[in-house]
Motif scaffolding. Structure first.
Motif, mmCIF file in Angstrom:
data_model
loop_
_atom_site.group_PDB
_atom_site.id
_atom_site.type_symbol
_atom_site.label_atom_id
_atom_site.label_comp_id
_atom_site.label_asym_id
_atom_site.label_seq_id
_atom_site.Cartn_x
_atom_site.Cartn_y
_atom_site.Cartn_z
ATOM 1 N N MET A 166 -39.535 -18.551 -6.241
ATOM 2 C CA MET A 166 -40.854 -19.018 -5.811
ATOM 3 C C MET A 166 -40.693 -20.037 -4.688
ATOM 4 N N GLY A 167 -41.710 -20.122 -3.859
ATOM 5 C CA GLY A 167 -41.637 -21.076 -2.767
ATOM 6 C C GLY A 167 -42.981 -21.705 -2.462
ATOM 7 N N TRP A 168 -42.909 -22.899 -1.904
ATOM 8 C CA TRP A 168 -44.086 -23.566 -1.351
ATOM 9 C C TRP A 168 -43.930 -23.606 0.160
ATOM 10 N N TYR A 169 -44.972 -23.208 0.853
ATOM 11 C CA TYR A 169 -45.024 -23.232 2.304
ATOM 12 C C TYR A 169 -46.232 -24.061 2.726
ATOM 13 N N ARG A 170 -46.245 -24.449 3.991
ATOM 14 C CA ARG A 170 -47.414 -25.138 4.502
ATOM 15 C C ARG A 170 -47.672 -24.735 5.941
ATOM 16 N N GLN A 171 -48.926 -24.872 6.328
ATOM 17 C CA GLN A 171 -49.316 -24.559 7.701
ATOM 18 C C GLN A 171 -50.396 -25.529 8.131
ATOM 19 N N SER A 172 -50.164 -26.172 9.255
ATOM 20 C CA SER A 172 -51.167 -27.058 9.830
ATOM 21 C C SER A 172 -51.679 -26.425 11.122
ATOM 22 N N ALA A 182 -40.337 -25.907 0.204
ATOM 23 C CA ALA A 182 -39.362 -25.955 -0.893
ATOM 24 C C ALA A 182 -39.324 -24.606 -1.579
ATOM 25 N N GLY A 183 -38.160 -24.275 -2.116
ATOM 26 C CA GLY A 183 -38.002 -23.040 -2.850
ATOM 27 C C GLY A 183 -37.235 -23.273 -4.131
ATOM 28 N N ILE A 184 -37.464 -22.413 -5.104
ATOM 29 C CA ILE A 184 -36.736 -22.502 -6.367
ATOM 30 C C ILE A 184 -36.424 -21.096 -6.848
ATOM 31 N N ARG A 185 -35.172 -20.870 -7.167
ATOM 32 C CA ARG A 185 -34.754 -19.567 -7.655
ATOM 33 C C ARG A 185 -34.945 -19.464 -9.164
ATOM 34 N N SER A 186 -34.726 -18.270 -9.675
ATOM 35 C CA SER A 186 -34.910 -18.053 -11.113
ATOM 36 C C SER A 186 -33.912 -18.867 -11.931
ATOM 37 N N ASN A 187 -32.770 -19.189 -11.339
ATOM 38 C CA ASN A 187 -31.758 -19.976 -12.070
ATOM 39 C C ASN A 187 -31.971 -21.481 -11.901
ATOM 40 N N GLY A 247 -36.029 -35.756 -0.606
ATOM 41 C CA GLY A 247 -36.116 -37.103 -1.144
ATOM 42 C C GLY A 247 -37.536 -37.533 -1.474
ATOM 43 N N ARG A 248 -38.522 -36.780 -1.020
ATOM 44 C CA ARG A 248 -39.923 -37.120 -1.289
ATOM 45 C C ARG A 248 -40.624 -36.079 -2.157
ATOM 46 N N PHE A 249 -40.268 -34.820 -1.965
ATOM 47 C CA PHE A 249 -40.910 -33.733 -2.702
ATOM 48 C C PHE A 249 -39.931 -33.158 -3.725
ATOM 49 N N THR A 250 -40.484 -32.679 -4.843
ATOM 50 C CA THR A 250 -39.675 -32.023 -5.863
ATOM 51 C C THR A 250 -40.381 -30.757 -6.336
ATOM 52 N N ILE A 251 -39.664 -29.647 -6.257
ATOM 53 C CA ILE A 251 -40.193 -28.392 -6.769
ATOM 54 C C ILE A 251 -39.630 -28.160 -8.165
ATOM 55 N N SER A 252 -40.460 -27.618 -9.049
ATOM 56 C CA SER A 252 -40.016 -27.316 -10.404
ATOM 57 C C SER A 252 -40.803 -26.117 -10.913
ATOM 58 N N THR A 279 -50.032 -33.394 6.187
ATOM 59 C CA THR A 279 -51.344 -32.748 6.130
ATOM 60 C C THR A 279 -51.225 -31.289 6.534
ATOM 61 N N ALA A 280 -51.698 -30.396 5.672
ATOM 62 C CA ALA A 280 -51.591 -28.956 5.909
ATOM 63 C C ALA A 280 -52.252 -28.214 4.757
ATOM 64 N N VAL A 281 -52.382 -26.919 4.934
ATOM 65 C CA VAL A 281 -52.712 -26.042 3.810
ATOM 66 C C VAL A 281 -51.387 -25.615 3.186
ATOM 67 N N TYR A 282 -51.281 -25.812 1.889
ATOM 68 C CA TYR A 282 -50.058 -25.485 1.165
ATOM 69 C C TYR A 282 -50.254 -24.178 0.403
ATOM 70 N N TYR A 283 -49.273 -23.289 0.565
ATOM 71 C CA TYR A 283 -49.334 -21.973 -0.045
ATOM 72 C C TYR A 283 -48.156 -21.780 -0.993
ATOM 73 N N CYS A 284 -48.431 -21.068 -2.050
ATOM 74 C CA CYS A 284 -47.406 -20.643 -2.997
ATOM 75 C C CYS A 284 -47.061 -19.188 -2.673
ATOM 76 N N SER A 285 -45.786 -18.844 -2.833
ATOM 77 C CA SER A 285 -45.367 -17.483 -2.524
ATOM 78 C C SER A 285 -44.259 -17.043 -3.463
ATOM 79 N N THR A 286 -44.185 -15.736 -3.653
ATOM 80 C CA THR A 286 -43.093 -15.161 -4.434
ATOM 81 C C THR A 286 -42.062 -14.535 -3.501
ATOM 82 N N SER A 287 -40.914 -14.194 -4.071
ATOM 83 C CA SER A 287 -39.860 -13.567 -3.294
ATOM 84 C C SER A 287 -40.259 -12.168 -2.833
ATOM 85 N N ASN A 288 -41.284 -11.588 -3.454
ATOM 86 C CA ASN A 288 -41.770 -10.268 -3.040
ATOM 87 C C ASN A 288 -42.922 -10.375 -2.048
ATOM 88 N N ASN A 289 -43.079 -11.562 -1.453
ATOM 89 C CA ASN A 289 -44.045 -11.755 -0.365
ATOM 90 C C ASN A 289 -45.496 -11.667 -0.812
#
Length: 112
Positions: free
Chosen positions: A34-40, A49-54, A65-70, A90-100
């Protein structure tokens, strides 16, 4: 049908914190990266940030140092804890999967 629903955005002053959530359905969440993306405005969408299944994580240099994905596999939810926020976050933050697959986005606005 895959659905990703983000929440937790809002307006915060510089130095403040927000926690974003992304609830997923229609996927085998525990096996999904899973990943978090942003666009301004005027900028390309970028990986925050991204986090794998493991549980392995990676971050953009600008947020290290400021953001933490879990993730919580029992709730099929991925989180982004954002601390020491800056106006440039400042941005729009999007969640995404590895399958787009993508969520609808949640607005984060940091005032100076």
């Amino acid at each position: 049908q895959v659905q990703l629903v983000e929440s937790g955005g809002g307006l915060v002053q510089a130095g403040g914190s927000l926690r974003l959530s992304c609830a997923a359905s229609g996927i085998i969440f525990r096996l999904s990266a899973m990943g978090w993306y942003r666009q301004s405005p005027g900028k390309q969408r970028e990986l925050v940030a991204g986090i794998r299944s493991n549980g392995w994580t990676n971050y953009a240099d600008s947020v290290k140092g400021r953001f933490t994905i879990s993730r919580d596999n029992a709730k099929s939810t991925v989180y982004l804890q954002m601390n020491s926020l800056k106006p440039e976050d400042t941005a729009v933050y999007y969640c995404s999967t590895s399958n787009n697959y993508w969520g609808q986005g949640t607005q984060v606005t940091v005032s100076s």
